[in-house]
Design an enzyme around this catalytic site. Structure first.
Site, PDB file in Angstrom:
ATOM      1  N   GLU A 113       0.831  -1.201   0.000  1.00  0.00           N
ATOM      2  CA  GLU A 113       0.000   0.000   0.000  1.00  0.00           C
ATOM      3  C   GLU A 113       0.865   1.249   0.000  1.00  0.00           C
ATOM      4  OE1 GLU A 113      -2.183  -1.141   3.424  1.00  0.00           O
ATOM      5  OE2 GLU A 113      -0.796  -0.221   4.822  1.00  0.00           O
ATOM      6  N   LYS A 115       2.621   4.666   1.306  1.00  0.00           N
ATOM      7  CA  LYS A 115       3.094   5.221   2.571  1.00  0.00           C
ATOM      8  C   LYS A 115       2.733   6.703   2.555  1.00  0.00           C
ATOM      9  CE  LYS A 115       6.799   5.202   5.900  1.00  0.00           C
ATOM     10  NZ  LYS A 115       6.696   6.568   6.354  1.00  0.00           N
ATOM     11  N   ASP A 117       2.267  10.481   3.522  1.00  0.00           N
ATOM     12  CA  ASP A 117       3.194  11.376   4.210  1.00  0.00           C
ATOM     13  C   ASP A 117       2.396  12.405   4.997  1.00  0.00           C
ATOM     14  OD1 ASP A 117       5.553  12.416   5.017  1.00  0.00           O
ATOM     15  OD2 ASP A 117       6.019  13.425   3.130  1.00  0.00           O
ATOM     16  N   TYR A 225      -5.107   2.654   7.620  1.00  0.00           N
ATOM     17  CA  TYR A 225      -4.300   1.519   7.156  1.00  0.00           C
ATOM     18  C   TYR A 225      -4.087   0.445   8.226  1.00  0.00           C
ATOM     19  CZ  TYR A 225      -0.828   4.497   9.372  1.00  0.00           C
ATOM     20  OH  TYR A 225      -0.163   5.304  10.252  1.00  0.00           O
ATOM     21  N   LYS A 312      11.294   3.604   0.535  1.00  0.00           N
ATOM     22  CA  LYS A 312      11.195   5.048   0.315  1.00  0.00           C
ATOM     23  C   LYS A 312      11.748   5.424  -1.048  1.00  0.00           C
ATOM     24  CE  LYS A 312      10.869   6.823   4.849  1.00  0.00           C
ATOM     25  NZ  LYS A 312      10.955   8.097   5.529  1.00  0.00           N
ATOM     26  N   CYS A 406      30.183  38.202  11.728  1.00  0.00           N
ATOM     27  CA  CYS A 406      28.737  38.135  11.529  1.00  0.00           C
ATOM     28  C   CYS A 406      28.311  39.057  10.386  1.00  0.00           C
ATOM     29  CB  CYS A 406      28.022  38.533  12.821  1.00  0.00           C
ATOM     30  SG  CYS A 406      26.229  38.594  12.642  1.00  0.00           S
ATOM     31  N   CYS A 409      25.986  41.997  11.968  1.00  0.00           N
ATOM     32  CA  CYS A 409      26.429  43.041  12.890  1.00  0.00           C
ATOM     33  C   CYS A 409      27.944  43.190  12.943  1.00  0.00           C
ATOM     34  CB  CYS A 409      25.868  42.786  14.289  1.00  0.00           C
ATOM     35  SG  CYS A 409      26.581  41.342  15.084  1.00  0.00           S
ATOM     36  N   CYS A 424      27.190  33.978  16.505  1.00  0.00           N
ATOM     37  CA  CYS A 424      27.485  35.387  16.707  1.00  0.00           C
ATOM     38  C   CYS A 424      27.173  35.665  18.179  1.00  0.00           C
ATOM     39  CB  CYS A 424      26.606  36.260  15.819  1.00  0.00           C
ATOM     40  SG  CYS A 424      26.653  37.984  16.341  1.00  0.00           S
ATOM     41  N   CYS A 430      22.578  42.200  17.800  1.00  0.00           N
ATOM     42  CA  CYS A 430      22.533  41.615  16.461  1.00  0.00           C
ATOM     43  C   CYS A 430      21.053  41.465  16.049  1.00  0.00           C
ATOM     44  CB  CYS A 430      23.245  40.274  16.510  1.00  0.00           C
ATOM     45  SG  CYS A 430      23.300  39.426  14.945  1.00  0.00           S
TER      46      CYS A 430
HETATM   47  S1  IVH Z   1       1.756   0.712   9.154  1.00  0.00           S
HETATM   48  C1  IVH Z   1       3.450  -1.146  12.999  1.00  0.00           C
HETATM   49  N1  IVH Z   1       0.989   1.687   6.861  1.00  0.00           N
HETATM   50  O1  IVH Z   1       4.578   5.559   8.601  1.00  0.00           O
HETATM   51  C2  IVH Z   1       3.512  -0.361  11.758  1.00  0.00           C
HETATM   52  N2  IVH Z   1       2.178   3.108   8.341  1.00  0.00           N
HETATM   53  O2  IVH Z   1       7.183   4.616  10.332  1.00  0.00           O
HETATM   54  C3  IVH Z   1       2.472   0.657  11.708  1.00  0.00           C
HETATM   55  N3  IVH Z   1       2.493   5.379   7.489  1.00  0.00           N
HETATM   56  O3  IVH Z   1       4.009   6.470  11.869  1.00  0.00           O
HETATM   57  C4  IVH Z   1       2.507   1.485  10.528  1.00  0.00           C
HETATM   58  N4  IVH Z   1       1.441   5.103   5.590  1.00  0.00           N
HETATM   59  O4  IVH Z   1       2.211   7.107  10.319  1.00  0.00           O
HETATM   60  C5  IVH Z   1       1.629   1.928   8.010  1.00  0.00           C
HETATM   61  N5  IVH Z   1       0.211   2.429   4.805  1.00  0.00           N
HETATM   62  C6  IVH Z   1       0.849   2.671   5.961  1.00  0.00           C
HETATM   63  C7  IVH Z   1       1.398   3.923   6.244  1.00  0.00           C
HETATM   64  C8  IVH Z   1       2.074   4.105   7.457  1.00  0.00           C
HETATM   65  C9  IVH Z   1       2.103   5.960   6.356  1.00  0.00           C
HETATM   66  C10 IVH Z   1       3.272   6.063   8.546  1.00  0.00           C
HETATM   67  C11 IVH Z   1       2.722   5.880   9.929  1.00  0.00           C
HETATM   68  C12 IVH Z   1       3.872   5.553  10.830  1.00  0.00           C
HETATM   69  C13 IVH Z   1       5.049   5.603   9.933  1.00  0.00           C
HETATM   70  C14 IVH Z   1       5.866   4.355  10.162  1.00  0.00           C
END
Ligand code: IVH
Length: 682
Positions: A113, A115, A117, A225, A312, A406, A409, A424, A430
Site C-alpha cells: 500500500e 506510505k 506522508d 491503514y 522510500k 557576523c 552586525c 554570533c 545583532c
Molecule cells: S503501518 C506497525 N501503513 O509511517 C507499523 N504506516 O514509520 C504501523 N504510514 O508512523 C505502521 N502510511 O504514520 C503503516 N500504509 C501505511 C502507512 C504508514 C504511512 C506512517 C505511519 C507511521 C510511519 C511508520
C-alpha cells in the site's frame, strides 16, 4: 415540536447526513446537491439549539468545530504505536524478503500500500462511536486531539449498524491534499503569516491547533491503514481493510496483494510513475505480510514489526551552478551558510537557495563558488546540496574560506569546542537575535500574543517601531495602520505583509490582553538564559516582584530551592546590563504585572498540603488536571511529573498510566482518587 419528536427527527437527520457525508468525502460521489445537504444540516442545528440536551458530541453538526483546547491531555495508547523499518533500494528490500522467507517458508503473500506522508492518528470506537483520537507521541502515549479530529469529514463519528466489535481502534494518516495546501499557504503568505514547508508540516501543525473551528476550515483528510482489537477477527490485512471500508472508513484503493518480490517491485515502479498525479504526498510504499497469523509468527523488534517494511522513493536530484555562498544568522545567533544557486526546477518548484549547514559540511564536500552542485529536495523547506560535479570545476577555483565575522552586525564569530555551528555572540545588538528575543517574548508560554507572528515582528523591527520587547507596548493604531512590507523568505519567495483595519484591531487587543499575564510569565518571556518557565515560576513565588529579584544577591538566589549557581549568575548578569534593566523598567511603566498579584484563581488557600508532593495522572470528573495542580499549589503542596520514593500521593484519575500506578505501589506511595483529594483539602 415535542422533545420526543425532536429526538426522533434528530436521529433521522443524523443518519442521513452521515450517509451523505460518507458518499461525498469518502467516495467523492455525492447523490444530493450541496444546497440540500446544507438544508438538512441547518435543520439539525436548529433542533439542537432548541433542545440543547439532545446535542451529542458526535453529531454531524460538530464537524464545524468550535471547541477550544488549551492544553491537549496526554493519553496512553492501548496498543503501542510503532514505526516501520525503512529501505531505500532493491537490495535492502530483498534482504527483508529473505528474512521473512527464512521464517515463513514460501507460502505467504504480501499486501502493498501507499506510505502516506502525514501525521499518524489512532482512533478509538466504542459501540460505533468515535470516542478518542490520539497522536502517536512517543508511541506509548500521545496527545488527545479528539475535538480537532471530529472536524475531519472523511472520519466517521458514528458508524451505521455493522458487524464491528464493541471496542476497536483504527490507525491511519491525517494529511492535507496538495491543492488545499497551496490554497491556504498562499493565502497565509499574503496575510503575512508564516507559510508551511510542506503539506505534512501543515497537517501536523493544524492538528495541534487550539481552535477546532480553524482546523475545520483547513479540510484535512485521513486514510486508514490499520485495525486493532482485543480479539483477532480478521485472517489477514487485506480482508481487514476491506471490511473496515464497509463500516465507513476511508481506505485507499491502491492496496494490492502480491505473491512475491517480482510483484512488489512492479507495484513500487507503478506507484512511482503515478505518484505526482495522486494529489497528495506519499514518501514511499509499505509492504506488509498479509496473514495475521504469519505476522504474529514474525513478531516485532523493539521499535518496529518484523512483518512490514517501507520502501522510500529517492529524492529527486538535479545539478546547477553555485553562484555564491552567503551566511544567515538565526534567532539564536547560529550561523548557517547558504548556497545561492542558478535557479533550477526541482520537485514542482524553482529552487534558488539551498542550505550548506555548517563549516564542516562545506569542507567535507569541498564546495566552492562557481561549482556545479547536486541539489536534492527532501521533506524540509530548504533543499540540500549533496555533492559537487568535480569534472565541471573551473581550473582556477579555490577552496571556500568560511566567514569570520557576523554578516548582520560584524561581530567576530565564535565556535565552541566540539560544536559544528558558528555563533554570533552579540546577543544584545545583532538584529536577528533581537527579533528572536521578541518572538520568544510573545510566544504562547510567555506573553501569549498570538496575533504577533514572526513576519509581523520582522516588519515592525525593520520599520524601527519595535527594537526591544518593551516597544511592543508603545504600538497604537496610528503607528500600525497601513504598514506594508515585502520580503524574501528562506527559499527566495517574496512574502507580503500588510496591516489592515482588522489586523491592527486584533493586534492591539492581543497586546492589551497580554498586560494581564502574571509576573512569572513576564519573567519567563524576558528570555534570561537558564530561566525556563518552571524556574520563572519558582523565582516569582519566592521573590514576589521584579524589584526584589533584581536586588537579590547571589547567596539569596542560591538559597531558593532548585536554583543553582548557574541560574543565579545568569540572573545577576542579566540585571547588570543597563539595557535589560531599562526594558524591565519600561515594562513596569506600561503596566505589566511586575509583582505577584493574588486574585481568585491563584491566591493561596491553606497550607494543608505543606511538605507534600503530588503526581497527578489521568483524567478526572470534577476538575481538569490543571485545576487539580493549581489546587495542590494553592494549598501549599508541590507537583511533580514522575513518581519516586519522595512522592507523597499519586492522584489517579481515569486512564491513569499503569506504569505510574506500579511505580507508586513499588515505592509505597499512596494512590488517591479525586474524592479522596477533596477530603484532604476540605
Ligand atoms: S503501518 C506497525 N501503513 O509511517 C507499523 N504506516 O514509520 C504501523 N504510514 O508512523 C505502521 N502510511 O504514520 C503503516 N500504509 C501505511 C502507512 C504508514 C504511512 C506512517 C505511519 C507511521 C510511519 C511508520
Amino acid at each position: 415540536m415535542k422533545k420526543e419528536e425532536a429526538e426522533k427527527r434528530i436521529a433521522t437527520l443524523t443518519l442521513e447526513i452521515n450517509e451523505h457525508n460518507h458518499k461525498y468525502y469518502v467516495f467523492s460521489q455525492p447523490v444530493i446537491s450541496d444546497r440540500e445537504f446544507d438544508r438538512m444540516l441547518e435543520e439539525l442545528i436548529k433542533l439542537e439549539t432548541e433542545f440543547p440536551n439532545l446535542l451529542k458530541p458526535n453529531s454531524p453538526s460538530q464537524r464545524v468545530g468550535g471547541a477550544i483546547t488549551k492544553e491537549f491531555a496526554t493519553v496512553r495508547h492501548k496498543y503501542a504505536m510503532l514505526s516501520l523499518g525503512n529501505t531505500y533500494n532493491e537490495e535492502e528490500l530483498l534482504e527483508f524478503d529473505t528474512r521473512v522467507r527464512k521464517q515463513l517458508g514460501d507460502d505467504f503473500e504480501y499486501a502493498c500500500e501507499l506510505k502516506f506522508d502525514g501525521v499518524a492518528i489512532s482512533l478509538t470506537y466504542v459501540d460505533g462511536q468515535l470516542v478518542q483520537a490520539a497522536t502517536r507521541g512517543d508511541g506509548v502515549q500521545g496527545d488527545d486531539v479528539t475535538a480537532n479530529v471530529r472536524t475531519i469529514c472523511s472520519i466517521p463519528l458514528t458508524l451505521p449498524q455493522g458487524d464491528y466489535p464493541d471496542r476497536f481502534e483504527v490507525r491511519g494518516e491525517i494529511f492535507m491534499h496538495r491543492h488545499e495546501f497551496d490554497r491556504i499557504n498562499s493565502q497565509r503568505a499574503t496575510d503575512g503569516a508564516t507559510s508551511y514547508a510542506n503539506p505534512r508540516n501543515f497537517a501536523s501543525g493544524t492538528l495541534k491547533m487550539q481552535d477546532s473551528a480553524e482546523v475545520a476550515r483547513r479540510n484535512l483528510d485521513c486514510f486508514i491503514y490499520g485495525f486493532y482489537a482485543d480479539e483477532e477477527i480478521f485472517a489477514n490485512h487485506f480482508e481487514a481493510m476491506h471490511r473496515i471500508k464497509s463500516w465507513g472508513f476511508k481506505v485507499s484503493d491502491m492496496l494490492v496483494k502480491c505473491k512475491d518480490m517480482t510483484g512488489v517491485l512492479s507495484y513500487i515502479a507503478d506507484v512511482e510513475k503515478d505518484r505526482l498525479q495522486l494529489g497528495f504526498d506519499i514518501d514511499g510504499v509499505v509492504i506488509k505480510v498479509n496473514s495475521h497469523l504469519q505476522q504474529a509468527e514474525l513478531g516485532f523488534t523493539a521499535k518496529s514489526p518484523r512483518w512490514a517494511i517501507s520502501y522510500k522513493y529517492k529524492a529527486e536530484s538535479v545539478t546547477t551552478r553555485l553562484l555564491a555562498i552567503t551566511y544567515q544568522v538565526g534567532r539564536t545567533g547560529a550561523i548557517t551558510p547558504v548556497a545561492n544557486l542558478e535557479p533550477v526546477w526541482l520537485g514542482g518548484t524553482t529552487v534558488k537557495r539551498a542550505s550548506l549547514h555548517n563549516a564542516d559540511i562545506i569542507e567535507k564536500l569541498d564546495v566552492r563558488e562557481g561549482d556545479f552542485v547536486y541539489v536534492e529536495k527532501g521533506g524540509e523547506i530548504i533543499p540540500k546540496i549533496t555533492g559537487v560535479d568535480i569534472a565541471k570545476r573551473e581550473p582556477d577555483s579555490t577552496p571556500h574560506v568560511y566567514a569570520t565575522h557576523c554578516p548582520e552586525c560584524g561581530t567576530a564569530l565564535q565556535r565552541t569546542e566540539g560544536e559544528v555551528q558558528h555563533y554570533c555572540p552579540n546577543e544584545g545588538g545583532c538584529p536577528p537575535q533581537l527579533k528572536g528575543k521578541i518572538e520568544h517574548f510573545v510566544s504562547r508560554k510567555a506573553m501569549d500574543i498570538d496575533t504577533l507572528g514572526s513576519a509581523r515582528i520582522d516588519m515592525l523591527y525593520e520599520k524601527g517601531l519595535v527594537k526591544n520587547v518593551a516597544d511592543i507596548y508603545s504600538l497604537d493604531y496610528d503607528a500600525l495602520i497601513g504598514l506594508e512590507s515585502e520580503k524574501e523568505d528562506e527559499v527566495g519567495e517574496v512574502r507580503k505583509t500588510s496591516f489592515q483595519e482588522k489586523t491592527v484591531a486584533n493586534l492591539i487587543e492581543g497586546i492589551a490582553i497580554s498586560r494581564k499575564q502574571p509576573m512569572e510569565k513576564v519573567l519567563f518571556a524576558l528570555g534570561i538564559r537558564h530561566v525556563g518557565d518552571t524556574v520563572a515560576k519558582k523565582l516569582a513565588a519566592h521573590f514576589h516582584s521584579f524589584q526584589n529579584l533584581a536586588r537579590a544577591t547571589r547567596e539569596e538566589l542560591i538559597a531558593v530551592p532548585e536554583i543553582g549557581e548557574v541560574i543565579a549568575d545568569s540572573i545577576i548578569a542579566f540585571f547588570e546590563v543597563a539595557a535589560n534593566a531599562d526594558v524591565v523598567k519600561k515594562l513596569a511603566e506600561y503596566g505589566l504585572q511586575m509583582e505577584v498579584v493574588h486574585n481568585e484563581t491563584n491566591a493561596p488557600l491553606s497550607d494543608k498540603l505543606k511538605g507534600k508532593s503530588f503526581v497527578v495522572s489521568g483524567t478526572f470528573v470534577k476538575f481538569t488536571r490543571e485545576e487539580l495542580k493549581s489546587l495542590i499549589e494553592r494549598h501549599g503542596g508541590k507537583n511533580s511529573s514522575s513518581v519516586s520514593s519522595k512522592t507523597s500521593f499519586l492522584l489517579a484519575g481515569n486512564d491513569s498510566g499503569p506504569a505510574k500506578i506500579e511505580k507508586a505501589t513499588q515505592n509505597k506511595v499512596a494512590v488517591i482518587s479525586e474524592e479522596e483529594f477533596e477530603q484532604l483539602i476540605a
